[in-house]
Design a protein around this motif. Structure first.
Motif, mmCIF file in Angstrom:
data_model
loop_
_atom_site.group_PDB
_atom_site.id
_atom_site.type_symbol
_atom_site.label_atom_id
_atom_site.label_comp_id
_atom_site.label_asym_id
_atom_site.label_seq_id
_atom_site.Cartn_x
_atom_site.Cartn_y
_atom_site.Cartn_z
ATOM 1 N N TYR A 1 0.885 -1.196 0.051
ATOM 2 C CA TYR A 1 0.047 -0.028 -0.045
ATOM 3 C C TYR A 1 0.849 1.320 -0.032
ATOM 4 N N ALA B 1 -5.004 6.236 -2.225
ATOM 5 C CA ALA B 1 -4.487 4.879 -2.059
ATOM 6 C C ALA B 1 -3.990 4.081 -3.294
ATOM 7 N N LEU C 1 -1.910 10.814 2.176
ATOM 8 C CA LEU C 1 -2.676 11.540 2.785
ATOM 9 C C LEU C 1 -2.489 12.847 3.264
ATOM 10 N N LEU D 1 -0.111 5.053 0.858
ATOM 11 C CA LEU D 1 -0.869 5.851 1.376
ATOM 12 C C LEU D 1 -0.530 7.309 1.237
ATOM 13 N N GLY E 1 -7.222 11.665 0.522
ATOM 14 C CA GLY E 1 -6.331 10.531 0.264
ATOM 15 C C GLY E 1 -6.199 9.990 -1.082
ATOM 16 N N PHE F 1 -8.626 4.336 5.026
ATOM 17 C CA PHE F 1 -8.214 3.978 3.584
ATOM 18 C C PHE F 1 -8.926 2.718 3.256
#
Length: 535
Positions: A126, A143, A130, A128, A141, A242
């Protein structure tokens, strides 16, 4: 996670209600009306109907071909020619070819939370990205989820609770997506995904702080308390921040990129790789390369003070304290290196490249063993046994995660027994005395191996779980017992394992039939008598 922490006078701040804008509420715009890039239920139903009709056409065509072949192989009297019979014996090809693609399962069938997690793929990484908007009280976000399909897929599901999704792509191409039920984002790529293919799904969204109803004392989700943000996801709350395959059976590596306004800092799992300055803000980039269950992700945003040290074997130790409590609590983690050194000898080498604690300016009523960076409140940071408990979870719960949530005693019973071992090392009452005291308290009839979804953190999961290990140690002896614990981490580290696998390992190492022991201590509906089992 330890048993609930008793509140300390002066720390009993009023509970902070999770912020959620009207747009984030169930039934709000995130789930009704038209969202750019997100198809509604009607389109999904049409896709399913279309897919079913296409499958019927394929089946009908196959039947016609088979019937035609049969007629061609038969003589005018209906008999089969020898040459045709020989060809049929070699194989008709009826079972040849790959299975047709289908939708990935929405839910892994966990005995306690059957709708949590998803089937059809395995996530490897992943990223992420953010951005915290404190004035708006929301997180923006992006992802990026890299996964490998475990079956042919026409669609896949991600756990996503109240995420306002604006765009989804699969391998760079626009995909349709539909929010189904309470926690599923069903993504349909422009073309089916073959079994064994590696693919990348990118979801762009926004969300507000959100907590779900959980087992006492934890309501999983993420909290914003003024400018302070932190996460407590156990068991299935990561999906509030997420999109994820939100079950410990599917672990992955993470890159966490968190952008915050100037004046705020970020602590997260893994190690800080860089801080990228921006216009009135900065992006903190953390790399967490070891497989991690989604519920163990930790992100804290606050005015933080960082303390760094070096542990055994050069292990990076780094702690973060909210600036308002640093002067009072910064020494609460001073013995972490000693504890790591002690546990290394018993359980095997520390399983990750870094460890530390983050202490937020709020009494949480518990602590949580988020991987490489356990989170403590102002009430739990001062408890040395709690510090030891969360550290032990890095081996038991984090390196080896529970295969299902019914196996949670493998986390909590082990960490509780590790507390007792540390207390003995520190000159306090050891496992023998602790076992006698705990067994005399009563209230331990709940079977640790099946406490129920509402009792994940029941006292019996911790104390009777630890008693199970104490009785096992007395039965098989110290050498076999600690060999079992080290082998458990060596064999299953980086993945997830079940109670049945632990029982099998204990019998393998000890050479004993241990079913009566495990049946009594893990599954019996009443607490066994300790004196009947320990000499």
């Amino acid at each position: 996670m330890p048993a609930p922490v008793e509140p300390t006078p002066g720390d009993a701040d009023p509970a902070v209600e999770p912020h959620r804008s009207d747009d984030m509420a169930p039934g709000g715009p995130a789930r009704q009306g038209t969202v750019p890039g997100v198809a509604r239920s009607r389109r999904r139903r049409l896709l399913l109907i279309g897919g079913a009709l296409a499958a019927l056409v394929v089946i009908a065509a196959a039947l016609i071909v088979r019937a035609s072949d049969a007629d061609g192989d038969r003589g005018g009297d209906g008999t089969t020619s020898p040459s045709a019979a020989g060809e049929d014996d070699v194989g008709s090809g009826e079972d040849d070819g790959d299975p047709p693609p289908g939708p990935g399962a929405t839910g892994l069938g966990d005995p306690y939370f059957p709708d949590v997690g998803n089937g059809g793929y395995d996530v490897s990484h992943y990223t992420l990205d953010l951005t915290w908007r404190p004035d708006a009280g929301r997180m923006d976000g992006v992802a990026t989820i890299t996964a490998e399909s475990t079956e042919p897929l026409v669609s896949l599901a991600l756990d996503a609770v109240d995420l306002d999704v604006s765009d989804v792509t699969v391998d760079g191409e626009p995909a349709t997506a539909e929010l189904q039920g309470e926690r599923d984002l069903v993504v349909t790529p422009p073309a089916p995904i073959a079994e064994g293919a590696t693919f990348e799904t990118v979801v762009t969204y926004t969300t507000g702080p959100r907590s779900l109803t959980g087992a006492d004392p934890v309501n999983p989700g993420w909290v914003a308390d003024g400018d302070q943000v932190y996460t407590v996801f156990e068991p299935h709350g990561a999906a509030t921040l997420f999109p994820a395959n939100d079950h410990p059976a599917d672990k992955a590596a993470y890159e966490l990129r968190v952008t915050v306004p100037e004046g705020l800092d970020v602590a997260a799992n893994g190690l800080l790789s860089e801080t990228v300055p921006g216009d009135g803000e900065a992006t903190w980039v953390y790399d967490a390369p070891d497989p991690m269950a989604s519920y163990l992700v930790q992100i804290v945003i606050a005015d933080l003070e960082f303390v760094e040290d070096t542990g055994p074997g050069g292990l990076v130790l780094r702690h973060a304290f909210d600036a308002d409590v640093a002067a009072r609590l910064a020494d609460s983690m001073d013995r972490t290196g000693e504890m790591v050194d002690f546990y290394d000898d018993l359980f095997g080498p520390f399983p990750f490249g870094a460890y530390g604690a983050v202490v937020v300016d709020r009494p949480l009523g518990f602590a949580l063993e988020t991987q490489t960076l356990s989170i403590f409140g102002t009430d739990s940071a001062t408890g040395e046994t709690i510090v030891a408990h969360e550290l032990a979870h890095q081996w038991f719960g984090d390196a080896v995660s529970p295969a299902t949530w019914r196996d949670i005693w493998l986390n909590e019973g082990f960490a509780t027994y590790a507390e007792w071992l540390w207390a003995e090392r520190d000159g306090q009452a050891g496992p023998g005395s602790m076992a006698e005291s705990v067994a005399g308290f009563g209230g331990l009839d709940t079977p640790p191996a099946d406490p129920g979804a509402d009792a994940l953190f029941a006292t019996s999961v911790y104390e009777r779980g630890a008693l199970t290990l104490h009785v096992l140690r007395d039965t098989v002896g110290d050498d076999a017992f600690f060999t079992v614990l080290r082998t458990w981490v060596e064999r299953f580290g980086g993945g997830a394992a079940s109670t049945a696998e632990f029982e099998a390992l204990a019998e393998e190492v000890s050479g004993q039939d241990l079913q009566p022991l495990f049946d009594a201590w893990l599954r019996a509906p009443t607490m066994p008598v300790l004196a009947d089992w320990v000499g």
